[in-house]
Enzyme design. Sequence first.
Site, short mmCIF file in Angstrom:
data_model
loop_
_atom_site.label_atom_id
_atom_site.label_comp_id
_atom_site.label_asym_id
_atom_site.label_seq_id
_atom_site.Cartn_x
_atom_site.Cartn_y
_atom_site.Cartn_z
NE ARG A 114 3.31 -33.84 -44.95
CZ ARG A 114 3.42 -32.64 -44.42
NH1 ARG A 114 2.70 -31.65 -44.89
NH2 ARG A 114 4.25 -32.41 -43.43
CD GLU A 128 -2.86 -36.09 -37.18
OE1 GLU A 128 -3.32 -35.40 -36.26
OE2 GLU A 128 -1.86 -35.77 -37.84
#
Length: 459
Positions: free
Chosen positions: A87, A154
């Site tokens: 991430r 997403e």
Amino acid sequence: MNGPPALLPFAAPGAEADFPSTAEVVRYARARPTARDVLARAVTRGVPAIQPRCGVGGHAEMLRLLRQLETGAAPDILTLTIDSFTRLNRFDQALRAVNTDPAALNGYPLVAHGWRRGRELVEAVSAPVEIRHGSPDARALFRVAVAAGATSFEGGGISYNLPYCKDVPLAHSLACWREVDALTGDLHRAGLTLDRELFGTLTAVLVPPSISLAVGIIEASLAAAEGVACLSLSYPQGGNLAQDVAALRAIPLLARRYLPDGVEVYPVLHEFMGVFPARRVHADQLIFYGALTARLGGAAKLVTKTHQEALGIPDAAANVDGMRLAAVANSPLLDFVRVDEEAVEAELAGILAEVDELAGPVLSAADPARAVVEAFAGGTLDIPFSASKHARGEVLPCRDATGAIRYAAAGGLPLSPASVRRNRRSLRLPPGEPDMAALVDRVSDDIGHFPRLFGEDTR
């Protein structure tokens, strides 16, 4: 920091250099049902698609987990939840963990494993796969995900920055996500329509519906401007049925108001993301309640929870149990269940007015992305309990007597006097400046709403 960081190149450490061509990516993804296909079918049937959360570090373990979930509960869409190193674009650290102790990772490091292993995951199950992560700069991850065959991705420049990061400039994350959306638009024109889901959950702590939806519709507008043709706007279950149903029903209305014709928009409900009851009997009741809320609100998709949420990362069996329980809410035996439509209409009117007051000034600006940055800097957009220095954090929400989430203190939000009065009246706050010390105690109780409701909170 002197200005936003330079944009990272797409070729990331740990990623494979020989990516397939766009034509091959399109051919591969269209050989099986896409997430968009599933969402469109769910709307036609009037039955929300069901999706679990799941992600582990090892490739063999991830394969096994996906197969267990599909065999156990046949979800409509499956998930790859990505690890924290990936991430944050720390691909070298993710790769070291893959080679030493993958079980220590809190998700699947897709970039480190590479797109070919990603295709092994996609081919191991019949349901399409979505990538969920939380990255303010997801460009490298996006490229690997698309090459792997994922058809839903997403995140957004606001919702995957301010709830997760302490000091990533908004202008930077918005620029990174603009590139992701532009590539999504390119793929659409090449014949593959990806689903871009926007993360309305935000901090998952007492998020008023209008903040969630305002951020979602702003991100949706920015994505549509880059050519994205399929968008899922997600909303987190707050806990009051009429308010949650109204929020879900507001999504298509806002899409018609703010997005170009021809852009598909799907409402998504995330089952309650806050403090979960610890006892299974109570957790199961909350899971079922969330699923029923999705049905009554017309959600196209439900992202489920498990009875182990209060205890840590759930195992496969708990995930299967959660999906099966959620699916019960869609039984035709429950067709008799109704919601108080008068209460929903009242909530819907208030939510739409507040979203217009929050998002309208940004979306009417000549440069909406710049207007987003200026709005958060000035506090006219805000996210409660954000750890980011780029959000003011001046909004203080509370629950009213029915459990609905209201603005006790609106900070610098440009809410109209009528909206402010409506919120304060619901909270039964006296005129004048709020007693912040009393509100903080009240907020603490409201954060533990469901454990307290079930008698688990013994404070």
